[in-house]
Design an enzyme around this catalytic site. Structure first.
Site, PDB file in Angstrom:
ATOM      1  N   GLY A 389       0.834  -1.192   0.000  1.00 36.75           N
ATOM      2  CA  GLY A 389       0.000   0.000   0.000  1.00 36.75           C
ATOM      3  C   GLY A 389       0.862   1.233   0.000  1.00 36.75           C
ATOM      4  N   GLY A 392       3.892   1.032   2.468  1.00 38.81           N
ATOM      5  CA  GLY A 392       4.995   0.135   2.129  1.00 38.81           C
ATOM      6  C   GLY A 392       4.465  -1.254   1.854  1.00 38.81           C
ATOM      7  N   LYS A 408       4.646  -5.006   8.733  1.00 41.27           N
ATOM      8  CA  LYS A 408       4.384  -3.837   7.885  1.00 41.27           C
ATOM      9  C   LYS A 408       5.659  -3.000   7.846  1.00 41.27           C
ATOM     10  CE  LYS A 408       1.316   0.220   7.908  1.00 41.27           C
ATOM     11  NZ  LYS A 408       0.200   0.854   8.664  1.00 41.27           N
ATOM     12  N   ASP A 503      -9.876   6.971  10.299  1.00 35.50           N
ATOM     13  CA  ASP A 503      -9.682   6.463   8.940  1.00 35.50           C
ATOM     14  C   ASP A 503     -10.389   5.117   8.763  1.00 35.50           C
ATOM     15  OD1 ASP A 503      -8.790   6.704   6.352  1.00 35.50           O
ATOM     16  OD2 ASP A 503      -6.831   5.813   6.739  1.00 35.50           O
TER      17      ASP A 503
END
Length: 712
Positions: A389, A392, A408, A503
């Site tokens: 994404g 990264g 991640k 978000d």
């Protein structure tokens, strides 16, 4: 999908420019400036016949300046500050009839500038010598017609402000935060903000007719009184972005009401307002509305000069005392950091990142070395890659105790600021709930930023709705909605202080082996430290399509902003559609289509996912739609709380004859307590944290396709 814009400026991208770009026949704007691209400009870039803007400036591109003679629609080209091979001006300079601006300063050019270049009918700007000099003194600028050529006069790097020709209102002046409405010559509170256009198709900001087009489109598309728009402070920034200060005036009265402001904010935030095509893509930074922030006429009394002087003296003494105390505290802190530097891997974090926040306050998350994570992913091999994404890539690995993890890893140039990185670590390490992705650990070593999560096997909700990875029937969707809602309700009402995710979207909801929903990605989350206040003043962050229009308009973030975003996710569960598709917004489409008198499908037969058509005839389906529409009410005060949403969905599952895996009745009776019920053992947030302020550029735009792999 029709791709017309690629805007990757200022991204620190490296390597050669991909030759695959030539396959995007619809591309109109290509900005790759201010990166670290190397090698030659691909020759097949000349196949982009629809290209209007090409900006490859400030890279490390070598070889010959590319032949652009076939790009007959090209308006703006900038190849500046690249170490191209020395050469004379290329022939295509003077053959592109649509050319408006050409810039190749510090690009290896030598010899005379072709005089034919200045016969082009639309040419407005030429910079082909150096970053600060134009063509003043050249023969073409000495003839009698040169006064009309903007490139023949020295101009400041930041162009002078320009104001459009508004109605002459005599000597009328307005006080305080009010402005003069050009449509009525009366004073009113304008809604103001800055429009930033990233790739305009012109270079001359003094062309009055262009900005009159912008004015007209604004008042027409936003439903304002004719002429009730005022543009000012128009200039090109050093990034070649066109910046315009916009003032919009109310059609009636002296100020906008809440619903009017919500509509305007929605039009800008969700890009439903489209400017004239010559302006290209834009984003909007809204100012706080003066009428909400205590402007003129707020009734504040004026202090006397003596009171002001006394206050100033008192403040001076207080300031000196605070400075002395702060100095002592800083010196003490530095001594402590020096003494614990070797034991604490974060001891130098604050200094290295120019962030005084210090090390994150951790509970339950462990520190991983770079070598540990490198070994468990076979040196981050492609075979271990499970997703990617904007942040990264995500790798699957197995740590020493046999636990499967998802790592991640931030890529160079896409790393979070230290504040955001700490924020996500602090939040996830202290908040534990079965519907929240668990953080196992992190790595901040050798310039790396990595987060180590529990491995969630079945990907994102978006993937499973779009790519049909798993068949999701109506009952499964209800359970997914319930799990996601429970995770959010926990953040809002059981954490102390409350946490606003900020978000929520279908790519941030993950599904495990049993299709249990888990809310992920806390990089933008905010703590509400003052529960009496009920909101946080913050610059806008989020994702287009999910963004609460009231938050965008007022910059006042509250838990109800998450409720709005969750409502959009509920509509995705119903339709399996993206929030914005071909300019159509899912909330508006549902609002228009709903027909309470239509018995079978509630008016939604053409919108809902065919996979759940049979469920549409049930009472639970209709109530789910109603609940989703309550969540996306324009006014936050009309939206339910997340605990209410949880109870409603539990009732739907009960009516379907299904267990909801634990009731929320006792869980939310005493919000703020984390004992008892299905969430016993949860670690409640008791500290405080703050995420760094962001800009409007932190608002991301969801891609129209599905994500590959799992998002964390």
């Amino acid at each position: 999908m029709i791709l017309e814009h690629i805007l990757f400026d200022h991204n620190q991208l490296s390597g050669p420019i991909p030759t695959e770009l030539s396959g995007i026949a619809t591309l109109k704007i290509l900005r790759l400036d201010k990166n670290n691209f190397t090698g030659e400009v691909p020759a097949n870039i000349s196949e982009l016949h629809n290209l209007n803007v090409l900006n490859l400036a400030n890279n490390q591109l070598k070889g010959k300046i590319p032949d652009l003679s076939s790009l007959t629609n090209l308006n703006v080209v900038d190849l500046s500050n690249n170490p191209f091979d020395p050469s004379v001006a290329p022939n295509w300079f003077s053959t592109l009839q649509s050319l408006v601006s050409v810039t190749i300063d510090s690009g290896g050019l030598s010899g005379p500038v072709p005089e034919r270049l200045f016969t082009l009918p639309n040419l407005q700007r030429v910079i082909a010598i150096s970053p600060t000099r134009r063509l003043v003194g050249n023969p073409v600028c000495l003839d009698s017609d040169s006064s009309s050529r903007s490139f023949c006069s020295l101009q400041q790097e930041d162009l002078e402000s320009y104001r459009t020709n508004v109605t002459q209102c005599g000597s009328t002046t307005c006080s305080g935060d009010q402005g003069l409405d050009p449509a009525t010559c009366s004073c009113a509170y304008p809604y103001t903000g800055k429009m930033i256009f990233r790739a305009p198709l012109f270079a001359d900001p003094s062309d009055r007719t262009i900005f009159q087009q912008l004015e007209t489109s604004l008042w027409k598309e936003l439903g304002l009184r004719p002429g009730a728009v005022f543009l000012s402070d128009i200039h090109f920034s050093s990034d070649d972005y066109l910046q315009v200060q916009v003032s919009l005036f109310p059609s009636t009265g002296t100020s906008f009401d809440t619903s009017e402001l919500i509509n305007i904010g929605f039009a800008f935030s969700n890009q439903t307002y489209k400017p004239p095509s010559i302006f290209g893509p834009y984003y909007f930074i809204a100012d706080t509305y003066a009428s909400f922030s205590g402007g003129v006429g707020s009734g504040k009394s004026q202090m006397s000069k003596r009171a002001i002087a006394g206050t100033a003296v008192g403040c001076s003494f207080l300031l000196l005392a605070l400075m002395s105390g702060a100095t002592f505290a800083i010196l003490k802190k530095r001594r402590l950091e020096q003494s614990s530097g070797r034991a604490n891997p974060f001891a130098s974090w604050g200094v290295a990142q120019k962030d005084s926040g210090g090390a994150p306050q951790l509970k339950g998350a462990r520190f991983f070395s770079y070598d540990e994570l490198k070994n468990c992913t076979n040196n981050f091999s492609e075979n271990h890659e499970i997703g990617s994404g904007g942040y990264g890539k995500v790798y699957k690995g197995t740590i020493e105790d046999g636990t499967g993890v998802a790592i991640k890893r931030a890529e160079y140039g896409s790393k979070q600021g230290a504040v955001e990185f700490k924020n996500e670590i602090e939040l996830l390490s202290r908040v534990h709930h079965r519907n929240l992705v668990s953080l196992i650990g992190f790595c901040y070593e050798q310039g790396e930023q990595m987060l180590v999560y529990e491995y969630v096997s079945n990907g994102t909700l978006r993937e499973n709705l779009q790519a049909r990875g798993i068949y999701l029937d109506w009952k499964k969707r209800l359970r997914i909605a319930l799990g996601s809602a429970r995770g959010l309700a926990y953040l809002h009402e059981l954490a102390d202080p409350p946490i606003i995710h900020r978000d929520i979207k279908s790519t941030n909801i993950l599904l495990d082996d049993n299709l249990k929903a888990k809310v992920a990605d806390f990089g933008l989350s905010k703590l509400v430290a003052d529960t009496e206040k009920g909101h946080v003043s913050t610059q806008v962050k989020g994702t287009l399509g999910y963004l609460d229009p009231e938050y965008y308009m007022t910059q006042q973030l509250s838990e109800k902003s998450d409720v709005y975003s969750f409502g959009v996710v509920m509509l995705e569960l119903l339709s399996a559609r993206l929030p914005i598709t071909k300019g159509r917004y899912i909330v508006r489409e549902f609002r228009i289509a709903i027909d309470p008198n239509e018995h079978d499908y509630y008016g939604l037969q053409g919108i809902i996912d065919p996979a759940i058509h049979d469920a549409a005839k049930s009472a639970g389906f209709r109530r789910f739609v109603q609940l989703a529409m309550e969540c996306v009410e324009e006014s936050a005060s009309k939206r339910p709380t997340m605990s209410s949403v949880v109870k409603e969905i539990e009732t739907m599952l009960h009516n379907e004859g299904l267990s909801s895996s634990g009731s929320s009745v006792t869980e939310f009776e005493h919000a703020g307590q984390a004992t008892g019920g299905p969430y016993s053992g949860a670690v409640v947030v008791t500290g405080s944290s703050s995420s760094g302020g962001g800009a409007i550029s932190d608002i991301s735009e969801e891609p129209s396709g599905s994500h590959r792999g799992t998002r964390y």
